[in-house]
Design a protein around this motif. Sequence first.
Motif, mmCIF file in Angstrom:
data_model
loop_
_atom_site.group_PDB
_atom_site.id
_atom_site.type_symbol
_atom_site.label_atom_id
_atom_site.label_comp_id
_atom_site.label_asym_id
_atom_site.label_seq_id
_atom_site.Cartn_x
_atom_site.Cartn_y
_atom_site.Cartn_z
ATOM 1 N N GLN A 136 22.657 -77.937 20.430
ATOM 2 C CA GLN A 136 22.264 -77.446 21.747
ATOM 3 C C GLN A 136 23.463 -77.022 22.605
ATOM 4 O O GLN A 136 23.293 -76.383 23.641
ATOM 5 N N ILE A 137 24.669 -77.402 22.164
ATOM 6 C CA ILE A 137 25.876 -77.035 22.903
ATOM 7 C C ILE A 137 26.172 -75.549 22.650
ATOM 8 O O ILE A 137 26.131 -75.092 21.506
ATOM 9 N N PRO A 138 26.473 -74.760 23.695
ATOM 10 C CA PRO A 138 26.805 -73.340 23.505
ATOM 11 C C PRO A 138 27.935 -73.141 22.496
ATOM 12 O O PRO A 138 28.913 -73.897 22.484
ATOM 13 N N GLN A 139 27.796 -72.130 21.671
ATOM 14 C CA GLN A 139 28.794 -71.853 20.632
ATOM 15 C C GLN A 139 30.169 -71.553 21.219
ATOM 16 O O GLN A 139 31.191 -71.875 20.607
ATOM 17 N N THR A 140 30.212 -70.947 22.395
ATOM 18 C CA THR A 140 31.513 -70.644 23.002
ATOM 19 C C THR A 140 32.298 -71.915 23.288
ATOM 20 O O THR A 140 33.520 -71.964 23.088
ATOM 21 N N ILE A 141 31.606 -72.959 23.742
ATOM 22 C CA ILE A 141 32.261 -74.241 24.028
ATOM 23 C C ILE A 141 32.735 -74.885 22.728
ATOM 24 O O ILE A 141 33.864 -75.388 22.650
ATOM 25 N N LEU A 142 31.899 -74.862 21.697
ATOM 26 C CA LEU A 142 32.265 -75.468 20.417
ATOM 27 C C LEU A 142 33.423 -74.729 19.755
ATOM 28 O O LEU A 142 34.308 -75.354 19.163
ATOM 29 N N LYS A 143 33.446 -73.405 19.871
ATOM 30 C CA LYS A 143 34.540 -72.629 19.282
ATOM 31 C C LYS A 143 35.859 -72.926 19.981
ATOM 32 O O LYS A 143 36.901 -73.088 19.328
ATOM 33 N N LYS A 144 35.831 -72.983 21.314
ATOM 34 C CA LYS A 144 37.047 -73.316 22.065
ATOM 35 C C LYS A 144 37.526 -74.709 21.701
ATOM 36 O O LYS A 144 38.729 -74.942 21.556
ATOM 37 N N ASN A 145 36.590 -75.636 21.525
ATOM 38 C CA ASN A 145 36.938 -77.000 21.127
ATOM 39 C C ASN A 145 37.633 -76.993 19.765
ATOM 40 O O ASN A 145 38.621 -77.703 19.555
ATOM 41 N N GLY A 146 37.123 -76.166 18.846
ATOM 42 C CA GLY A 146 37.735 -76.072 17.528
ATOM 43 C C GLY A 146 39.134 -75.479 17.586
ATOM 44 O O GLY A 146 40.053 -75.963 16.905
ATOM 45 N N ILE A 147 39.307 -74.442 18.405
ATOM 46 C CA ILE A 147 40.620 -73.801 18.539
ATOM 47 C C ILE A 147 41.632 -74.774 19.138
ATOM 48 O O ILE A 147 42.766 -74.904 18.643
ATOM 49 N N TYR A 148 41.236 -75.474 20.199
ATOM 50 C CA TYR A 148 42.130 -76.469 20.810
ATOM 51 C C TYR A 148 42.524 -77.543 19.791
ATOM 52 O O TYR A 148 43.685 -77.976 19.751
ATOM 53 N N SER A 149 41.562 -77.969 18.970
ATOM 54 C CA SER A 149 41.826 -79.020 17.982
ATOM 55 C C SER A 149 42.822 -78.559 16.928
ATOM 56 O O SER A 149 43.730 -79.306 16.550
ATOM 57 N N VAL A 150 42.668 -77.318 16.455
ATOM 58 C CA VAL A 150 43.585 -76.781 15.441
ATOM 59 C C VAL A 150 44.991 -76.629 16.016
ATOM 60 O O VAL A 150 45.979 -77.057 15.395
ATOM 61 N N VAL A 151 45.087 -76.041 17.204
ATOM 62 C CA VAL A 151 46.407 -75.826 17.808
ATOM 63 C C VAL A 151 47.077 -77.168 18.099
ATOM 64 O O VAL A 151 48.281 -77.342 17.860
ATOM 65 N N ARG A 152 46.295 -78.125 18.592
ATOM 66 C CA ARG A 152 46.852 -79.455 18.879
ATOM 67 C C ARG A 152 47.385 -80.099 17.594
ATOM 68 O O ARG A 152 48.470 -80.682 17.590
ATOM 69 N N TYR A 153 46.628 -79.981 16.517
ATOM 70 C CA TYR A 153 47.074 -80.543 15.239
ATOM 71 C C TYR A 153 48.395 -79.907 14.795
ATOM 72 O O TYR A 153 49.315 -80.603 14.354
ATOM 73 N N LEU A 154 48.490 -78.600 14.912
ATOM 74 C CA LEU A 154 49.715 -77.906 14.518
ATOM 75 C C LEU A 154 50.893 -78.285 15.409
ATOM 76 O O LEU A 154 52.034 -78.344 14.946
ATOM 77 N N VAL A 155 50.608 -78.575 16.673
ATOM 78 C CA VAL A 155 51.679 -78.983 17.596
ATOM 79 C C VAL A 155 52.290 -80.310 17.169
ATOM 80 O O VAL A 155 53.513 -80.415 16.999
ATOM 81 N N PHE A 156 51.441 -81.362 16.989
ATOM 82 C CA PHE A 156 52.075 -82.647 16.659
ATOM 83 C C PHE A 156 52.578 -82.689 15.218
ATOM 84 O O PHE A 156 53.504 -83.441 14.898
ATOM 85 N N SER A 157 52.017 -81.850 14.327
ATOM 86 C CA SER A 157 52.553 -81.767 12.964
ATOM 87 C C SER A 157 53.951 -81.160 12.983
ATOM 88 O O SER A 157 54.854 -81.621 12.283
ATOM 89 N N HIS A 158 54.125 -80.131 13.809
ATOM 90 C CA HIS A 158 55.441 -79.495 13.892
ATOM 91 C C HIS A 158 56.427 -80.333 14.701
ATOM 92 O O HIS A 158 57.646 -80.197 14.523
ATOM 93 N N GLN A 159 55.927 -81.188 15.565
ATOM 94 C CA GLN A 159 56.817 -82.139 16.227
ATOM 95 C C GLN A 159 57.414 -83.088 15.191
ATOM 96 O O GLN A 159 58.612 -83.398 15.237
ATOM 97 N N PHE A 160 56.596 -83.521 14.252
ATOM 98 C CA PHE A 160 57.079 -84.390 13.167
ATOM 99 C C PHE A 160 58.096 -83.613 12.311
ATOM 100 O O PHE A 160 59.145 -84.155 11.935
ATOM 101 N N TYR A 161 57.782 -82.358 12.020
ATOM 102 C CA TYR A 161 58.703 -81.532 11.231
ATOM 103 C C TYR A 161 60.035 -81.353 11.966
ATOM 104 O O TYR A 161 61.113 -81.404 11.349
ATOM 105 N N PHE A 162 59.955 -81.141 13.283
ATOM 106 C CA PHE A 162 61.169 -80.992 14.087
ATOM 107 C C PHE A 162 62.048 -82.233 13.960
ATOM 108 O O PHE A 162 63.278 -82.121 13.829
ATOM 109 N N LEU A 163 61.430 -83.411 13.958
ATOM 110 C CA LEU A 163 62.201 -84.649 13.816
ATOM 111 C C LEU A 163 62.816 -84.766 12.425
ATOM 112 O O LEU A 163 63.945 -85.243 12.275
ATOM 113 N N LEU A 164 62.084 -84.335 11.401
ATOM 114 C CA LEU A 164 62.660 -84.317 10.042
ATOM 115 C C LEU A 164 63.900 -83.423 10.010
ATOM 116 O O LEU A 164 64.915 -83.765 9.390
ATOM 117 N N PHE A 165 63.813 -82.295 10.698
ATOM 118 C CA PHE A 165 64.945 -81.355 10.761
ATOM 119 C C PHE A 165 66.114 -81.977 11.510
ATOM 120 O O PHE A 165 67.273 -81.879 11.078
#
Length: 262
Positions: A148-177
């Motif tokens: 029942q949730i509008p698709q626009t809200i769910l899509k934005k939620n998915g995009i935020y989740s993917v970008v957030r995941y890539l942010v903290f994953s690359h933070q870990f990579y930055f520390l490895l570097f």
Amino acid sequence: MSFLTVKTVVILLGFSALNWILEILKWQNLVSYFKTITFYEAAQQSLGSLTASIFTPNRIGEYGAKMLYFPKQNAKIIVLLNFISNTTQLIVTSLFGIIGLLNITTVFHSEIYLSLFIAFAIIMLLISLKNIELFGFSIQRLLLKIKQIPQTILKKNGIYSVVRYLVFSHQFYFLLFIFDCNLEYSTALFYIFSMYLLASIIPTIHFMDVAIKGSVALFLFSKLGIENWKIVTITSVMWLFNLVIPVSIGSYFVLRFKPVKA
């Protein structure tokens, strides 16, 4: 050590700030389904509920904490929206994690397949418990409500989740570097993705998440010849910047919290 430079700390703070800005935007976006709230209000609710839930298994206390910011009649919708937020992030973690695991099977054999089996078993368990209720909702009813949730809200939620995941994953990579771990970019990311997936399937009190991620990271990165002290330090720094600092900010919101009148 280069890690101690002001520039490095600023970059780490930038990663963490972006990480939590995305989480706050996720919540603001989801709540827009039934009410418009400001970014500041979303920050209060996100960081305050984080602080209130750090000593609960897998942040389960976050559900109850966020409900306190809204009238009682909105309790079920808040549970639904928090479920969507957390589940979407878990799905993203799982998808990237599977990609990582499938690319490191030449190093790990039985351990990888055992982990995939455990993840599959957990999914099957959740499906079998679809009629078990949580705050008045069964998993089956939650899934029906999500439609029942509008698709626009769910899509934005998915995009935020993917970008957030890539942010903290690359933070870990930055520390490895920063710690001169000398890993190829793709190799490092596959191991980071695998680490987050394996850590996510182990139940834990959120405040002690550093112990779980640290143990998993040691298990994985030791195969690449990375010194244990480096991995322990990196996971501790990630915990400090992405949990301890946000919890400290959230504590301010908790102390100023005033329950919403019904």
